[in-house]
Design a protein around this motif. Sequence first.
Motif, PDB file in Angstrom:
ATOM      1  N   TYR A  38       0.938  -1.083  -0.070  1.00  0.00           N
ATOM      2  CA  TYR A  38       0.042  -0.268   0.077  1.00  0.00           C
ATOM      3  C   TYR A  38       0.990   0.921   0.243  1.00  0.00           C
ATOM      4  N   THR A  39       0.913   2.226  -1.052  1.00  0.00           N
ATOM      5  CA  THR A  39       1.387   3.881  -0.689  1.00  0.00           C
ATOM      6  C   THR A  39       0.111   4.535  -1.217  1.00  0.00           C
ATOM      7  N   SER A  40       0.665   5.694  -0.840  1.00  0.00           N
ATOM      8  CA  SER A  40       0.157   7.385  -0.779  1.00  0.00           C
ATOM      9  C   SER A  40      -0.130   7.854  -1.968  1.00  0.00           C
ATOM     10  N   ILE A  94      25.381   6.304  -5.370  1.00  0.00           N
ATOM     11  CA  ILE A  94      24.196   5.816  -6.337  1.00  0.00           C
ATOM     12  C   ILE A  94      23.090   6.151  -5.613  1.00  0.00           C
ATOM     13  N   ASP A  95      22.594   7.737  -6.119  1.00  0.00           N
ATOM     14  CA  ASP A  95      21.274   8.287  -6.100  1.00  0.00           C
ATOM     15  C   ASP A  95      20.408   7.536  -7.000  1.00  0.00           C
ATOM     16  N   THR A  96      19.336   6.665  -5.887  1.00  0.00           N
ATOM     17  CA  THR A  96      18.345   5.950  -7.501  1.00  0.00           C
ATOM     18  C   THR A  96      17.380   6.238  -7.285  1.00  0.00           C
ATOM     19  N   ILE A 123       3.814  13.907  -0.790  1.00  0.00           N
ATOM     20  CA  ILE A 123       4.512  14.958   0.459  1.00  0.00           C
ATOM     21  C   ILE A 123       5.365  13.603   0.652  1.00  0.00           C
ATOM     22  N   ASN A 124       6.783  14.305   1.211  1.00  0.00           N
ATOM     23  CA  ASN A 124       7.410  12.903   1.516  1.00  0.00           C
ATOM     24  C   ASN A 124       8.204  13.759   2.730  1.00  0.00           C
ATOM     25  N   VAL A 125       7.715  12.779   3.951  1.00  0.00           N
ATOM     26  CA  VAL A 125       9.322  12.710   4.823  1.00  0.00           C
ATOM     27  C   VAL A 125       9.393  11.752   5.645  1.00  0.00           C
ATOM     28  N   SER A 126      10.610  12.076   5.732  1.00  0.00           N
ATOM     29  CA  SER A 126      11.749  11.302   5.792  1.00  0.00           C
ATOM     30  C   SER A 126      11.603   9.644   5.028  1.00  0.00           C
ATOM     31  N   GLY A 127      11.662  10.423   3.527  1.00  0.00           N
ATOM     32  CA  GLY A 127      11.485   9.212   2.541  1.00  0.00           C
ATOM     33  C   GLY A 127      10.089   8.679   2.888  1.00  0.00           C
ATOM     34  N   HIS A 128       9.468   8.845   3.708  1.00  0.00           N
ATOM     35  CA  HIS A 128       7.788   7.618   3.178  1.00  0.00           C
ATOM     36  C   HIS A 128       6.772   8.759   3.025  1.00  0.00           C
ATOM     37  N   ARG A 129       6.564   8.281   2.048  1.00  0.00           N
ATOM     38  CA  ARG A 129       5.319   8.714   1.590  1.00  0.00           C
ATOM     39  C   ARG A 129       4.197   9.184   1.951  1.00  0.00           C
ATOM     40  N   MET A 130       3.308   9.947   2.350  1.00  0.00           N
ATOM     41  CA  MET A 130       2.196  10.919   2.764  1.00  0.00           C
ATOM     42  C   MET A 130       1.316  11.438   1.839  1.00  0.00           C
ATOM     43  N   THR A 165       2.784   8.617 -16.517  1.00  0.00           N
ATOM     44  CA  THR A 165       2.808   9.762 -14.636  1.00  0.00           C
ATOM     45  C   THR A 165       3.878   9.175 -13.589  1.00  0.00           C
ATOM     46  N   THR A 166       4.576  10.138 -13.382  1.00  0.00           N
ATOM     47  CA  THR A 166       5.566   9.237 -12.178  1.00  0.00           C
ATOM     48  C   THR A 166       4.715  10.836 -10.452  1.00  0.00           C
ATOM     49  N   GLY A 167       3.876  11.924 -11.355  1.00  0.00           N
ATOM     50  CA  GLY A 167       3.954  12.506 -10.165  1.00  0.00           C
ATOM     51  C   GLY A 167       4.891  13.277  -9.749  1.00  0.00           C
ATOM     52  N   THR A 173      21.871   5.732  -2.004  1.00  0.00           N
ATOM     53  CA  THR A 173      20.476   6.872  -1.673  1.00  0.00           C
ATOM     54  C   THR A 173      19.394   6.678  -2.016  1.00  0.00           C
ATOM     55  N   VAL A 174      18.285   6.950  -1.760  1.00  0.00           N
ATOM     56  CA  VAL A 174      17.536   6.549  -2.156  1.00  0.00           C
ATOM     57  C   VAL A 174      16.235   7.075  -1.456  1.00  0.00           C
ATOM     58  N   GLY A 175      14.788   7.545  -1.524  1.00  0.00           N
ATOM     59  CA  GLY A 175      14.235   7.632  -0.983  1.00  0.00           C
ATOM     60  C   GLY A 175      13.308   9.101  -1.011  1.00  0.00           C
ATOM     61  N   GLU A 176      14.354  10.607  -1.260  1.00  0.00           N
ATOM     62  CA  GLU A 176      13.674  11.797  -1.659  1.00  0.00           C
ATOM     63  C   GLU A 176      15.059  12.243  -2.557  1.00  0.00           C
ATOM     64  N   PRO A 177      14.668  13.684  -2.974  1.00  0.00           N
ATOM     65  CA  PRO A 177      16.100  13.926  -3.484  1.00  0.00           C
ATOM     66  C   PRO A 177      17.039  14.345  -2.485  1.00  0.00           C
ATOM     67  N   ILE A 178      18.109  14.058  -3.017  1.00  0.00           N
ATOM     68  CA  ILE A 178      18.920  14.136  -1.759  1.00  0.00           C
ATOM     69  C   ILE A 178      19.727  15.303  -2.111  1.00  0.00           C
ATOM     70  N   VAL A 198       8.821  -0.710  -0.294  1.00  0.00           N
ATOM     71  CA  VAL A 198       8.997  -1.489  -1.412  1.00  0.00           C
ATOM     72  C   VAL A 198      10.693  -1.558  -1.731  1.00  0.00           C
ATOM     73  N   THR A 199      11.657  -0.572  -0.868  1.00  0.00           N
ATOM     74  CA  THR A 199      12.492  -1.047  -0.420  1.00  0.00           C
ATOM     75  C   THR A 199      13.669  -1.856   0.072  1.00  0.00           C
ATOM     76  N   GLY A 200      12.533  -1.777   1.502  1.00  0.00           N
ATOM     77  CA  GLY A 200      13.274  -3.225   1.198  1.00  0.00           C
ATOM     78  C   GLY A 200      12.715  -4.472   1.316  1.00  0.00           C
ATOM     79  N   TRP A 242      13.451   6.179  -7.471  1.00  0.00           N
ATOM     80  CA  TRP A 242      12.475   5.040  -8.069  1.00  0.00           C
ATOM     81  C   TRP A 242      11.174   5.432  -7.165  1.00  0.00           C
ATOM     82  N   GLN A 243      10.759   4.564  -7.474  1.00  0.00           N
ATOM     83  CA  GLN A 243       8.894   4.675  -6.627  1.00  0.00           C
ATOM     84  C   GLN A 243       8.635   2.850  -6.201  1.00  0.00           C
ATOM     85  N   THR A 244       7.758   3.344  -5.424  1.00  0.00           N
ATOM     86  CA  THR A 244       7.121   1.851  -4.742  1.00  0.00           C
ATOM     87  C   THR A 244       6.256   1.149  -6.091  1.00  0.00           C
ATOM     88  N   GLU A 245       5.648   2.238  -7.465  1.00  0.00           N
ATOM     89  CA  GLU A 245       5.113   1.357  -8.261  1.00  0.00           C
ATOM     90  C   GLU A 245       5.924   1.141  -9.496  1.00  0.00           C
TER      91      GLU A 245
HETATM   92  C1  WT7 Z   1       8.957   8.846  -4.471  1.00  0.00           C
HETATM   93  C2  WT7 Z   1       8.555   7.543  -4.504  1.00  0.00           C
HETATM   94  C3  WT7 Z   1      11.996   4.170  -4.088  1.00  0.00           C
HETATM   95  C4  WT7 Z   1      11.646   3.418  -2.889  1.00  0.00           C
HETATM   96  C5  WT7 Z   1      11.755   4.904  -1.627  1.00  0.00           C
HETATM   97  C6  WT7 Z   1      10.356   5.309  -1.958  1.00  0.00           C
HETATM   98  C7  WT7 Z   1      10.584  10.723  -4.058  1.00  0.00           C
HETATM   99  C8  WT7 Z   1      12.779   8.593  -4.611  1.00  0.00           C
HETATM  100  C9  WT7 Z   1      14.279   9.842  -4.727  1.00  0.00           C
HETATM  101  C10 WT7 Z   1      15.533   9.893  -5.692  1.00  0.00           C
HETATM  102  C11 WT7 Z   1      14.534  12.471  -5.210  1.00  0.00           C
HETATM  103  C12 WT7 Z   1      13.365  10.108  -5.423  1.00  0.00           C
HETATM  104  C13 WT7 Z   1      10.067  10.941  -5.496  1.00  0.00           C
HETATM  105  C14 WT7 Z   1       8.730   9.587  -5.990  1.00  0.00           C
HETATM  106  N1  WT7 Z   1      12.478  10.253  -4.552  1.00  0.00           N
HETATM  107  N2  WT7 Z   1      13.900   8.124  -4.305  1.00  0.00           N
HETATM  108  N3  WT7 Z   1      16.053   8.960  -5.435  1.00  0.00           N
HETATM  109  N4  WT7 Z   1      16.210  11.403  -5.902  1.00  0.00           N
HETATM  110  N5  WT7 Z   1      13.278  11.758  -5.296  1.00  0.00           N
HETATM  111  O1  WT7 Z   1       8.899   4.968  -2.463  1.00  0.00           O
HETATM  112  O2  WT7 Z   1       7.075   5.473  -0.673  1.00  0.00           O
HETATM  113  O3  WT7 Z   1       7.184   5.137  -3.689  1.00  0.00           O
HETATM  114  O4  WT7 Z   1       7.789   7.112  -3.359  1.00  0.00           O
HETATM  115  O5  WT7 Z   1       9.922   9.672  -3.758  1.00  0.00           O
HETATM  116  O6  WT7 Z   1       8.887  11.667  -5.119  1.00  0.00           O
HETATM  117  O7  WT7 Z   1       8.322   9.807  -6.666  1.00  0.00           O
HETATM  118  P1  WT7 Z   1       7.213   5.646  -3.216  1.00  0.00           P
END
Ligand code: WT7
Length: 647
Positions: A261-263, A408-410, A518-525, A495-497, A383-388, A308-310, A412-415
């Motif tokens: 499940y994702t927001s 390695i700034d990856t 919004i992206n709070v500590s790499g968690h999508r909300m 569309t990635t959003g 690194t992953v989850g949000e813009p670094i 999804v990262t896990g 991607w998304q749950t999708e």
């Molecule tokens: C959203 C996806 C990817 C698995 C963890 C989060 C943001 C994720 C990056 C990055 C900039 C990033 C995006 C994306 N995001 N990685 N390297 N640089 N933004 O998965 O909960 O599905 O969130 O996280 O906004 O759409 P998620």
Amino acid sequence: MSDDFFPVPGTWAQDALFDRAGREADYRRSIEDSHAYWLERAKRLDWIEAPTLTDESSFAEADFGVRWFADGVLNVSANCIDRHLAERRDQTAILWEPDSPDAEARRYSYAQVHEEVCRLANVLKAAGAKKGDRITVYMPMIPEAAFALLACARIGAVHSVVFGGFSPEALCGRIQDCDSTLVITADEGCRAGKKVPLKTNVDAALKDCPGVKTVLVVKATGGDIAMQPGRDLWLHEEAAKVSADCPPEPMNAEDPLFILYTSGSTGKPKGVLHTTGGYLLWASLTHELCFDYRPGDIYWCAADIGWVTGHSYIVYGPLANGATTLMYEGVPNWPTPSRIWDVVDKHQVHTLFTAPTALRALMKEGDEHVTRTSRASLRVLGTVGEPINPEAWRWYHGVVGEGRCPIIDTWWQTETGGAMIAPMPGATDLKPGSATLPMPGVVPQIVDGEGKVLEGAAEGNLVIAQSWPGQMRTVWGDHDRFFQTYFTTFPGKYTTGDGARRDADGYYWITGRVDDVINVSGHRMGTAEVESALVLHEAVAEAAVVGFPHDVKGQGIYAYVTLNSGQEPSDDLRQTLIKWVRTEIGPIATPDAIQFAPGLPKTRSGKIMRRILRKIAEGEVSAQALGDTSTLADPSVVENLVANRVG
Ligand code: WT7
């Protein structure tokens, strides 16, 4: 190279899986000769029946669908375990580091993982679970969580992992949405020395989930919990009763593997569905290419299995590749800000994969907590989850990696199932803050608001023009929502959003979400989720939630709350509402600021103008920043909002 950049070090360019020309040629082939390319790449998996088909997807409404390798047959758990037994029986597959540094680390060889997973799979079968059934997993970060995923995959059941930090309400909703009949949990979790009452939360959630017939409980802490006779079973007791062998179920490549499940920007969380063949191929290929993974590497992804990262980078990718994957129960900064680096030294970790928010939090504590450790084993930093932000990037590269390790700034998304835009250690010159270039088969585009494709250096909406193997297949139970959410804004494209910029070198820079996520500590909300939770409280008439910049979390949660008449704003009420949201959703949704607002800025048609609320939350309150407010039904509400800004 236009911007400041870090070239691939000479040693890397020579030894890596790909150098720059190799990456370019591979990418070109993945696009120009896609069918042959993917048939060849598919050989990295063990198929019961090898596929002859590759991509049969269409993003057009008339024949919409995502489908890969549709005549292939395989089993994910056999790919992650059984096929390695000949060569790696005794190699550690899962290396577990407990929350407390004083507790003993645990190692499970591939042979031991095989036995644990087979027994758990047989326990699931004995409880009546079969191919296609949904099983909810609500677990702490212990090896049994990985066993649970693999056991579901072994029997063809569809797992739905719910992050252990979610509340009973959130858990209940996710169990109901996919009609799980079985829940796997533990007595308690353990994080930063504190206990997490998982089983008690399950008991609360199940009051409204009559469909759940069995709860399997792992004894993790030995804490005192209630067991309901006829429903709750101790895993260790049941596992002793069954065989240590469970033949893997043959699965079609397009059979469901998991729901997560994702927001989104609207409504309740969506059950993102991934299937068997394409997902596993994508997790395994991207794990190898992004981290230049080599046999023998000790690999550590410090995410939680609830995200999804896990799934992709603790469990499926690394195990499909025969790696040693480190699983860490605790948090990065407990008991000291050196913990991550102590674990790196203790287990001689080669690859570390973590989130910018963790880096920013550790950065604040001072370099001495890093420099007192060796870190000589590190080769690659992910690194992953949000813009670094470039500052955190430079700290990771310079202080943590002492300039030796590529970052390695990856993106991607749950999708997307796995990394979509990312550097490869030997192939990609790095620019701090850029996720760089697309992975094989990924065709990113930047489009303007009308969907016009922008060429060259450009900024706009990030879309993906064609399918890739790891793409989600549907929203569980709502295929139309899948189409509507991702393929109608820019017809014919995913569309990635996210917004993104492409520079003159073709590098992608993700600028953040363009929707109400919004992206709070790499968690999508989803802001809508927090709003729904707030308005459930009796004092609240209306709520609007926006993100604002937060130096550790990336984004914080700022809530504007209009009270029902007769309710008085107070600090007590503010604290009550903050607690309320934590209970409704979970601690990750805790609002950072609540502003009581007698009115919200609305257009004459009643639409809340979030642009204005965002600006005020960001502290940008000049007339210029706020822009045109003349279309508001009552422009004077803005003055009140500005005057009563919190923070
Ligand atoms: C959203 C996806 C990817 C698995 C963890 C989060 C943001 C994720 C990056 C990055 C900039 C990033 C995006 C994306 N995001 N990685 N390297 N640089 N933004 O998965 O909960 O599905 O969130 O996280 O906004 O759409 P998620």
